[in-house]
Write a protein that holds these residues in place. Structure first.
Motif, PDB file in Angstrom:
ATOM      1  N   LYS A 123      -0.960  39.955 -27.660  1.00  0.00           N
ATOM      2  CA  LYS A 123      -0.695  39.439 -29.018  1.00  0.00           C
ATOM      3  C   LYS A 123       0.199  38.203 -28.949  1.00  0.00           C
ATOM      4  O   LYS A 123       0.015  37.245 -29.709  1.00  0.00           O
ATOM      5  CB  LYS A 123      -0.041  40.522 -29.888  1.00  0.00           C
ATOM      6  N   LYS A 126      -1.965  35.346 -27.980  1.00  0.00           N
ATOM      7  CA  LYS A 126      -2.731  34.865 -29.148  1.00  0.00           C
ATOM      8  C   LYS A 126      -1.853  33.961 -30.025  1.00  0.00           C
ATOM      9  O   LYS A 126      -2.275  32.899 -30.471  1.00  0.00           O
ATOM     10  CB  LYS A 126      -3.245  36.049 -29.960  1.00  0.00           C
ATOM     11  N   HIS A 127      -0.613  34.386 -30.229  1.00  0.00           N
ATOM     12  CA  HIS A 127       0.312  33.624 -31.068  1.00  0.00           C
ATOM     13  C   HIS A 127       0.617  32.238 -30.471  1.00  0.00           C
ATOM     14  O   HIS A 127       0.760  31.256 -31.204  1.00  0.00           O
ATOM     15  CB  HIS A 127       1.599  34.444 -31.229  1.00  0.00           C
ATOM     16  N   CYS A 206      -8.286  43.370 -25.453  1.00  0.00           N
ATOM     17  CA  CYS A 206      -8.209  42.006 -25.999  1.00  0.00           C
ATOM     18  C   CYS A 206      -8.671  41.994 -27.447  1.00  0.00           C
ATOM     19  O   CYS A 206      -8.059  41.325 -28.295  1.00  0.00           O
ATOM     20  CB  CYS A 206      -9.068  41.039 -25.169  1.00  0.00           C
ATOM     21  N   LEU A 211      -8.271  38.870 -29.596  1.00  0.00           N
ATOM     22  CA  LEU A 211      -8.771  37.886 -28.632  1.00  0.00           C
ATOM     23  C   LEU A 211     -10.177  38.290 -28.172  1.00  0.00           C
ATOM     24  O   LEU A 211     -10.483  39.489 -28.071  1.00  0.00           O
ATOM     25  CB  LEU A 211      -7.844  37.826 -27.407  1.00  0.00           C
ATOM     26  N   LYS A 247      -9.310  32.845 -29.143  1.00  0.00           N
ATOM     27  CA  LYS A 247      -8.997  33.545 -30.397  1.00  0.00           C
ATOM     28  C   LYS A 247     -10.281  33.933 -31.106  1.00  0.00           C
ATOM     29  O   LYS A 247     -11.277  33.208 -31.017  1.00  0.00           O
ATOM     30  CB  LYS A 247      -8.216  32.605 -31.308  1.00  0.00           C
TER      31      LYS A 247
END
Ligand SMILES: C[S@@+](CC[C@H](N)C(=O)[O-])C[C@H]1O[C@@H](n2cnc3c(N)ncnc32)[C@H](O)[C@@H]1O
Length: 247
Positions: A123, A126-127, A206, A211, A247
């Motif tokens: 996470k 992803k950020h 993921c 993701l 993403k």
């Protein structure tokens, strides 16, 4: 959350391995850029060791930020890095990074802690990723490490003559264990524990982090009968494989 063993193990590993020779990461750096598949202006490297891979990438990437847990490695990196590398000391579970990146890499080391820890890290990735960015992450393959259970060897008899390692496998939890020790002083030992994931399992993890896996690149495999390393292996037999995620 950070696993208690990580500090001790990687500090010990750094002490035993020392510095990589000049040019050691050239092939790996080119492979990463090829897998990224486009020019890279900004890159984040997680678990960056002493910065040697980032330095090998730094003449082909605009700006690199590295995150590393072990202070000694961070100090070494800072003493050698060119201006386009920013070195951050901290844990990738809770470090604050304000930028977004074209590419994020975590080369060899994914799997520290629980599934929830991996989810948290994914996470975070992803950020930190730009909307059109990608991440490259090496994942340990369980089928390979099951075969390694109980194998003992010298790490490198020429450069580290007294350092041995033993692999074991937790078949219930799918964790590979890698114990290093000095054969003249068995008290000097430490173990890393890395959770292994099949391609399907990491795909699902993921997805939970938001993701998508768009590529799998298998690494080589060790043949524990002949004790020979083969550079090419299938996704099922490889020691680890790299995933490309977006993403
Ligand atoms: C197996 S080593 C791989 C080093 C390097 N990426 C390479 O391929 O040679 C894993 C690295 O991740 C670092 N590391 C482990 N846990 C970390 C954490 N929570 N935050 C930042 N770095 C971490 C270790 O200190 C070590 O440098």
């Amino acid at each position: 959350m950070e696993s208690n063993w990580a500090n001790d193990f990687y500090k010990m590993q750094y002490k035993f391995i020392g510095n990589y020779p000049e040019g050691y990461h050239t092939k790996a750096a080119n492979e990463i850029l090829e897998q990224a598949g486009k020019p890279v202006e900004s890159m984040l490297e997680l678990g960056a060791w002493d910065g040697s891979l980032a330095r090998a990438l730094s003449n082909q990437v605009g700006q690199i930020t590295t995150v590393e847990l072990i202070k000694e490695m961070v100090e070494k990196a800072k003493s050698l890095n060119p201006d386009n590398i920013e070195t951050v000391h901290g844990s990738f579970y809770d470090v604050t990074i304000k930028h977004k990146f074209d590419v994020i890499i975590y080369i060899d080391g994914f799997g520290v802690g629980t599934d929830d820890d991996q989810l948290k890290l994914l996470k975070n990735i992803k950020h930190w990723l730009k909307d059109d960015g990608c991440a490259l992450i090496d994942v340990y393959q369980p089928e390979h490490w099951k075969k390694a259970d109980g194998v003992e060897m010298y790490l490198n008899r020429r450069d580290m003559p007294h350092i041995k390692r033993r692999y074991s496998y937790d078949f219930e939890a799918d964790i590979m264990m890698d114990t290093w020790w000095h054969e003249k002083d068995e008290k000097l030992n430490s173990t890393q524990y890395l959770k292994c994931y099949t391609p399907d399992e990491i795909h699902n993890l993921c997805r939970r982090a938001g993701l998508n896996v768009t590529g799998y690149f298998p690494h080589g495999a060790m043949d524990y009968e002949s004790m020979k390393y083969h550079e090419h292996a299938s996704l099922k037999e490889c020691l680890s494989y790299r995933i490309k995620v977006v993403k």
